[in-house]
Motif scaffolding. Sequence first.
Motif, mmCIF file in Angstrom:
data_model
loop_
_atom_site.group_PDB
_atom_site.id
_atom_site.type_symbol
_atom_site.label_atom_id
_atom_site.label_comp_id
_atom_site.label_asym_id
_atom_site.label_seq_id
_atom_site.Cartn_x
_atom_site.Cartn_y
_atom_site.Cartn_z
ATOM 1 N N THR A 160 -73.490 -11.839 0.348
ATOM 2 C CA THR A 160 -72.819 -10.640 0.869
ATOM 3 C C THR A 160 -73.776 -9.844 1.756
ATOM 4 O O THR A 160 -74.944 -9.694 1.395
ATOM 5 C CB THR A 160 -72.386 -9.740 -0.307
ATOM 6 O OG1 THR A 160 -71.611 -10.486 -1.225
ATOM 7 C CG2 THR A 160 -71.620 -8.553 0.159
ATOM 8 N N ASP A 194 -66.259 -23.236 2.591
ATOM 9 C CA ASP A 194 -65.216 -22.772 3.500
ATOM 10 C C ASP A 194 -65.412 -23.384 4.889
ATOM 11 O O ASP A 194 -66.544 -23.590 5.336
ATOM 12 C CB ASP A 194 -65.223 -21.249 3.616
ATOM 13 C CG ASP A 194 -64.673 -20.578 2.380
ATOM 14 O OD1 ASP A 194 -63.845 -21.188 1.696
ATOM 15 O OD2 ASP A 194 -65.084 -19.439 2.098
ATOM 16 N N ASN A 221 -60.416 -14.776 -8.115
ATOM 17 C CA ASN A 221 -60.565 -16.225 -8.096
ATOM 18 C C ASN A 221 -59.950 -16.871 -9.332
ATOM 19 O O ASN A 221 -60.137 -16.398 -10.459
ATOM 20 C CB ASN A 221 -62.041 -16.602 -8.040
ATOM 21 C CG ASN A 221 -62.661 -16.339 -6.693
ATOM 22 O OD1 ASN A 221 -61.967 -15.909 -5.772
ATOM 23 N ND2 ASN A 221 -63.941 -16.589 -6.553
ATOM 24 N N THR A 243 -70.848 -22.547 1.308
ATOM 25 C CA THR A 243 -69.684 -21.762 0.880
ATOM 26 C C THR A 243 -68.489 -22.610 0.496
ATOM 27 O O THR A 243 -67.629 -22.167 -0.263
ATOM 28 C CB THR A 243 -69.238 -20.807 2.006
ATOM 29 O OG1 THR A 243 -68.734 -21.588 3.102
ATOM 30 C CG2 THR A 243 -70.399 -19.941 2.480
ATOM 31 N N LEU A 283 -68.866 -13.471 -0.224
ATOM 32 C CA LEU A 283 -68.692 -14.138 -1.505
ATOM 33 C C LEU A 283 -69.575 -13.409 -2.502
ATOM 34 O O LEU A 283 -70.529 -12.718 -2.128
ATOM 35 C CB LEU A 283 -69.112 -15.609 -1.432
ATOM 36 C CG LEU A 283 -68.451 -16.473 -0.355
ATOM 37 C CD1 LEU A 283 -69.351 -16.582 0.869
ATOM 38 C CD2 LEU A 283 -68.173 -17.870 -0.893
ATOM 39 N N TYR A 288 -65.457 -10.656 5.305
ATOM 40 C CA TYR A 288 -65.662 -11.895 4.548
ATOM 41 C C TYR A 288 -67.010 -11.860 3.834
ATOM 42 O O TYR A 288 -68.050 -11.563 4.438
ATOM 43 C CB TYR A 288 -65.616 -13.096 5.489
ATOM 44 C CG TYR A 288 -65.965 -14.419 4.834
ATOM 45 C CD1 TYR A 288 -64.987 -15.222 4.249
ATOM 46 C CD2 TYR A 288 -67.280 -14.863 4.801
ATOM 47 C CE1 TYR A 288 -65.317 -16.427 3.646
ATOM 48 C CE2 TYR A 288 -67.618 -16.071 4.198
ATOM 49 C CZ TYR A 288 -66.632 -16.844 3.628
ATOM 50 O OH TYR A 288 -66.960 -18.044 3.021
ATOM 51 N N ARG A 295 -60.410 -24.074 3.367
ATOM 52 C CA ARG A 295 -61.351 -24.097 2.251
ATOM 53 C C ARG A 295 -61.539 -25.531 1.767
ATOM 54 O O ARG A 295 -60.570 -26.259 1.548
ATOM 55 C CB ARG A 295 -60.844 -23.241 1.085
ATOM 56 C CG ARG A 295 -60.869 -21.752 1.360
ATOM 57 C CD ARG A 295 -60.983 -20.944 0.080
ATOM 58 N NE ARG A 295 -59.978 -21.292 -0.904
ATOM 59 C CZ ARG A 295 -58.734 -20.841 -0.910
ATOM 60 N NH1 ARG A 295 -58.328 -20.055 0.067
ATOM 61 N NH2 ARG A 295 -57.895 -21.184 -1.859
#
Length: 507
Positions: free
Chosen positions: A308, A384, A410, A382, A304, A302, A399
């Motif tokens: 990262t 999320d 996306n 995030t 983004l 996981y 989400r």
Amino acid sequence: MTQTSETPFASVFAALEASVRTNPGKVAIVFENEQVAYQQLLERIENTARHLRLRGIGKGDTFAAFAQNRPELLYCYYAAAMLGALFVPLNPNLTQSEVEYSFGHSGAKVLFYDDVVAQTAKGAVADDALIPMARLAEILPKTEIVREPVQSDDDFLIIYTSGSTGTPKAIVLDHEAQVGCPIALSRMWGVTGADRTLVALPLGYLYGLSTAAAAGLQAGGTVVILRRFHPREVLEAFIEHKASVFHGVPTMFSMMLEYCEQRELQFDLSGMRKLICAGAPLSEEMARRFTGKFSKELENYYALTECTPVFGRYFDDTHALPEGSIGRAAPGAAVKVLRVDGTECDVNEDGELLVRAAATMKRYLKNPEMTEASMMDDLFRTGDLVKRDEHGFFYITGRIKEIIIRGGANISPSEVEKVLISHPGVQDAAVIGMADRIFGEIPVAVVVRRHGSDVTQEELVAHVESLLSDFKVPRTIFFETELPQGKTGKTDKRVLRERFEPLMAAS
């Protein structure tokens, strides 16, 4: 150049130079029938830097590249790092309007392009700013390259990705982020110079460019680049190139699986050490089928673009990964799980994930309001929902944001809705994400026709296709006389999902 306590190198170029010094004769890049050793790679990067200087690109200047996967994209990446310039990689699947926006918004001076995207590039950017990428192969005289010192907090990358507002977000990352990310990934996955990383992800996205390719080179390994993804080509390349690491999105692994199942084919993947899956939810059913077919596990990961790495499985962790878990917090990641009131959640309680990772965005370009809204206490929000168990394993449970993730890409619902509503026969439109066996999630549209209009699904699909990238196009469109409204007057998409999920499941 200065160094920081966070990373051992002041710049991305300095990190690569260390790999060159360690083993200059080792193969760094394999592309089709060509092998490029580390010393040759350095020479090609320096040659690319000379091309950039000839075109007025120096420290603080921005340039873009728009092409299918090829080594020149990495030459541009490292040449920008060498000069202190800003690099804007663009995905080859973008439409003319998307390229035009990204090029203009970033302030890029020139756009390098290949033959595959030439028509799109020429329609999006003025002729005097266009440079065929093939020109980078021209060897220039080995004059001294004029450059200024590069600091770890200097801007380096501008990455465009879909945003919830419909306008692509421009994410700025500095050198510290792009040096720190490979270090964290190498620690988590045990990536070393012995690894051979196969890259079929687009180098126009951070996942392919940085997480896969640059991380492999910073570790001193060999990176094998494919022009594009095709299940057969990737499976054959695993064996031909003796690959040990591969990064993909769930759709890629699903397509490999179905390609072999439909043809009753078998490939020996025993040499693959890491099969990393990220970018979209990985269904447990598909993961089990893949393991059953190839005797290799897929590893959930996981991250983004803004942050990262975040969660993953450590190569030396002896604990079994609990079912449904995405893994532990990555090296260098500071994680909080918060309730709506801002207090921290208890164990096994859902809350919003806030994180600062080894590579965290510096800002959204030209959007201080969005930058400020996305951060809280120096952590990235995030959107999320996650929970953490008593052993430190994390689980993605939902989400908050509406972004649709189709095969790792996306999609902003509002961007697609704007295009649908621009059709003269459409009064209103809503785009929602629906589960899909191949892509994980796909966009589905619900449309209200204008009075007297008899516009069809086929006409609307063609309309969206003419304005947006193919992966953003909803292939299923339902027609309603009105859209359900929530208490705030906004379209109630939860009602739409409940209404149409049974129809999609039955189709």
